[in-house]
Design an enzyme around this catalytic site. Sequence first.
Site, mmCIF file in Angstrom:
data_model
loop_
_atom_site.group_PDB
_atom_site.id
_atom_site.type_symbol
_atom_site.label_atom_id
_atom_site.label_comp_id
_atom_site.label_asym_id
_atom_site.label_seq_id
_atom_site.Cartn_x
_atom_site.Cartn_y
_atom_site.Cartn_z
ATOM 1 N N PRO A 47 0.813 -1.215 0.000
ATOM 2 C CA PRO A 47 0.000 0.000 0.000
ATOM 3 C C PRO A 47 0.850 1.270 0.000
ATOM 4 O O PRO A 47 1.765 1.392 0.789
ATOM 5 C CB PRO A 47 -0.769 -0.113 1.316
ATOM 6 N N ASP A 86 -2.466 2.868 2.207
ATOM 7 C CA ASP A 86 -1.937 3.043 3.548
ATOM 8 C C ASP A 86 -2.523 4.341 4.091
ATOM 9 O O ASP A 86 -2.224 5.412 3.575
ATOM 10 C CB ASP A 86 -0.403 3.127 3.466
ATOM 11 N N TRP A 521 4.070 0.419 9.826
ATOM 12 C CA TRP A 521 4.719 -0.737 9.203
ATOM 13 C C TRP A 521 4.137 -2.044 9.733
ATOM 14 O O TRP A 521 4.187 -3.070 9.070
ATOM 15 C CB TRP A 521 6.224 -0.722 9.451
ATOM 16 N N GLN A 557 12.508 -0.460 0.404
ATOM 17 C CA GLN A 557 11.614 -1.248 1.255
ATOM 18 C C GLN A 557 12.320 -2.438 1.917
ATOM 19 O O GLN A 557 11.674 -3.219 2.601
ATOM 20 C CB GLN A 557 10.427 -1.762 0.447
ATOM 21 N N TRP A 561 8.688 -2.712 4.057
ATOM 22 C CA TRP A 561 7.638 -3.707 3.842
ATOM 23 C C TRP A 561 8.184 -5.134 3.772
ATOM 24 O O TRP A 561 7.643 -6.048 4.395
ATOM 25 C CB TRP A 561 6.881 -3.364 2.566
ATOM 26 N N LYS A 594 18.187 13.605 -6.837
ATOM 27 C CA LYS A 594 16.820 13.232 -6.521
ATOM 28 C C LYS A 594 15.877 14.177 -7.251
ATOM 29 O O LYS A 594 16.176 15.351 -7.426
ATOM 30 C CB LYS A 594 16.588 13.367 -5.016
ATOM 31 N N LYS A 597 10.731 18.871 -6.571
ATOM 32 C CA LYS A 597 9.729 19.809 -7.089
ATOM 33 C C LYS A 597 10.292 21.217 -7.138
ATOM 34 O O LYS A 597 9.998 21.990 -8.030
ATOM 35 C CB LYS A 597 8.497 19.796 -6.176
#
Length: 1043
Positions: A47, A86, A521, A557, A561, A594, A597
């Site tokens: 999620p 999530d 988590w 992750q 996850w 990275k 914005k």
Amino acid sequence: MFKEIPSKVSFPEMEEEIIQLWKEQDTFRKSLEIRENDKEFVFYDGPPFATGLPHYGHLLAGTIKDIIPRYQAMRGHYVSRRFGWDCHGLPIEALAQEALGLAGAPAIKEAGVDVFNEQCRSMVTKYVEEWEKTVTRMGRWVDFENDYKTMDTPFMETIWWVFSELWKQDRVYKAHRIMPYSWKLNTPLSNFEAGRNYQDVQDPAITVRVKLLDFEFEDAAALIWTTTPWTLPSNLAICAGPDIDYVAIKDKETHQVFVLAQARLSAYYKKEEEYEILKSYKGSELKGLKYEPIFDFFADNENSFQILNDDFVSTEDGTGIVHMAPAYGEDDYRICREIGIPLVDPLDDDCVFTAKVPDYEGQFCKDADKAIIKALKHGGKLIHQSTIQHSYPFCERTDTPLIYRAIDAWYVRVEDLRERMLKNNESVHWTPDYVGEKRFANWLADAKDWNISRNRFWGSCIPVWVNVEDKSDMICIDSIEKLEELSGQKVTDLHKHYVDEILIEQDGKTYKRTPEVLDCWFESGSMPYAQNHYPFENKEHFEANFPADFIAEGLDQTRGWFYTLMVLSTALHDKPAFKNVVVNGMVLAEDGLKMSKRLKNYPDPTLVINKYGADALRLYMIYSPVVRAESLRLSEDGVKNSLRHLILPWWNAYSFFITYANIDGWTPEQSVPERDNLMDRWIQSSLARLEQQVTDAMDRYDLQASVRPFVAFIEDLTNWYIRRSRRRFWKTEDDNDKVQAYSTLYDVLLGLCKIAAPFTPFISETIYQNLKTDVMPDSVHLNDFPTAADAKRDEVLEGQMAVVMSAVEQGRTLRAEYKLKNRQPLAKMHVVCDDEKLLGNIQVLESLISDELNVRAVEFGTDSSELATIQAKPNFKQLGPKLGPLMKKAVPLINSLTDEQIAAISAGETVPVELEGKSVELTSADIEIVRNPKEGMAVSAEGALVVGLDTQLNDDLIAEGLAREFVNKVQNLRKEMDLEITQRISIGFSSDEEIETAVSNHQNYIEGETLAVACEKAAVDVENCTELDLNGHSCSVSITAAD
RNA sequence: GGGCGUGUAGCUCAGUUGGUUAGAGCGCAUCCCUGAUAAGGAUGAGGUCACAGGUUCGACUCCUGUCACGCCCA
């Protein structure tokens, strides 16, 4: 008739139409229905937090999560794909805080947890619509209707069940966690919150002597350094680095003995003469030494007041020996806990000293610094005092410095699961393998107990009710039913503002819920159970379909996850939660940074999709190392490139087919199964190879390798099959060969759609929709993946064709080298190869070569001596192991073997060579024969193949060249005039005698090529004529449409 | 500071168990072809395979160390 293809195709528009089509025909649901009774391929969707718009990382993961299930569905599996959301946790809480104008936990409590949580609930769905739109636009098929949300009551109930299972295993325990704490607000903050308000401050920095007991030197003291004097009353240990070099020195001025890190001496003494080194120690040798407590408030504390060892100690500042107050430092806490030192925390909720430290009782901790320093000075314990300027976290709301201190926390015991997790991980197939074998396995091997509690509001609650009188008396709730039973109340919602109100009265005791919520988590790790409301519902279905066949997420992750899934599945079922996992890397901006914005260093995903299409973006991402956990510098040019390189040629091939099939009125009903033409058999074999390669790679979950063979196939299809077969589609008679050509190209295009369908679902569908017949499934995605490759492959033919292509390539190179343009026919070409079998193979395809290179005849032979010289080169792989150190000496000898010797060797004889007095027998396997073109001839040699061009021109050849030139110019004029492809014309021209002869000698050819009913010498019509240059001859031409 | 990964042409990337001429695409230059036309093809220039050692007859490939970058952890 096939649907006409518009001359201008817009892939993004086409994709929008397909989305509409899928929607109207409910294709995704159908694709599930037709597989309902097939074996399940279980996919778990990790999620995402829907607290912002999807970015490239999501698009990438979404594409992977689409391709694999689409492929597996076409391979005959039922693949349900439930989207997950999530909903809990800090990101959404931060949004809600902003919306309500609440700056921190106390403000939230003041405003009411109910108000706050309902605000969170209302905002969770804020971006859902945008997400659905973008995910759908990318072509991902996923079930949004049967999605799961971590805030749904059934989901949250399963979370309680998971927690209770751990509780039953005695895996849950309470301990402390060092967290930033706002004394003004009386609340802990998250590390995230603490990181948002750093300020430069001045703090005292003091060096304190700690008297060592039973040390080898009298009156010796270890030196410690701290910037928080107020923590010294709570000092319980000091710590040295085991590998750091320490020295005991005698201060020549005071005659005191100090122990500190050698590397720090210069910070305390300007000159070496000021001290005498008595002895050196490794930190490990100091371990266990006892010392006299600095203050005696906690002198009876267990195991305390000794030197400990830990690698975290550095010699960057201080003395290289660190003071430890386990209640006020993360490392302090960890190290003291390992050694069994109970922490002491003499501060109250306001961070004011309590009666445990009577000397400073009532003083705010930081304010007590002065008095503490004074006391140290008084006791002769202060060695050095200064101030330090550093950057320190402050409370955002109150602008007061945060205090790091021990907070009650809940943990799950994980350390004893390490071995079982490692074992379970061995059965997981990771892509790429090293992430699982190294990165993840290392992480598991060093797994620490998991802190699962958060002092927050919007989340699943820890289902533990605590006796208000006796905190060790706790009840763990595992279901709604149980809570209702014990409390006598109806339970409708499991969020904090509901369940905190529920009290349990039992045996005259009152139980109140512990206030923490769970780490989100914990929820994502419980997702396999919770999305099914297991074990309350779907018990059998879940148990039959656990673990998942496939999951995919980003490299970040590993500790997220992937880890929590593994912890919980190991604890609950002693299995991994997934069998296959694809780990993708990070998507970076084109500049390697990275995506930001603020910097605007990347193109908006929506714009890219609307410009090039989702298929192009999907292909670009998948055909890159990012699907193997490496990072991708996303570039718009790359997306454009995948469009131009793969999608456009594919589309052009399709468009070519449709154009001519419609002209000839060919329909799939006229299809025939025979394939007499080698080109047809060859392209079918190529397609079969593609099918095999894609299947192999996909079954390994290697997406990049799945896309790679498409490039070669598209090349085969467009630049060889179609280019070489065009005339078969143009010719006017509708013979068997033509029908076979149509049948082949049709089959190949249809097959390609199916193989490409998982990767480029849109263009595959578009083409399929036009090609399919009524008996075929409504959508390309409802087809089975083609798997009959073995039957259709003809590797011998593929090999033959490769040699032919090589011969043609050499011929092209020669033409370029000798500046002979392809329109100029040549009399002869030589293709020489001493391997008769190979030569025979090529000979079969002679017309391909002569046609492609515009030569009238190809002469095949086995004797290359007229065209090229031969030379022997050592076969290193063969000779290396045989000769060893003599290899270097052998090279010049072999290079200079005579033609006779080479001939003898290749005839099967062995030839002796003298090497350092030793005789070595050379066999044909030991050498490779290299052919070098003879000087001054149009010859090229590559491997066993020698190709020569006859560059001599005669009048006949020149005339034909002129005729071809004439045709070319007329064709260009046709195009300029925008004539229909099938439009007949009349040509009138006027030129010199040479052209006239050339044209009249090739009149049939010219008329056939240009669809001219007549091509005649005519008076020049100044109005409609065009002046042409035909190899230096001028020529006036006029063209008119002939009915 | 630790774990893992990456470093090959101006750019994006291939490179099989070590084998001597390190490939492809884009871009650039030159040319060709054009009844696939937002096309297509060929040729050329451009590389101390991050750096330094080592193993080996032979290293982009294996080993050690260094540097740079990325992800995660501290």
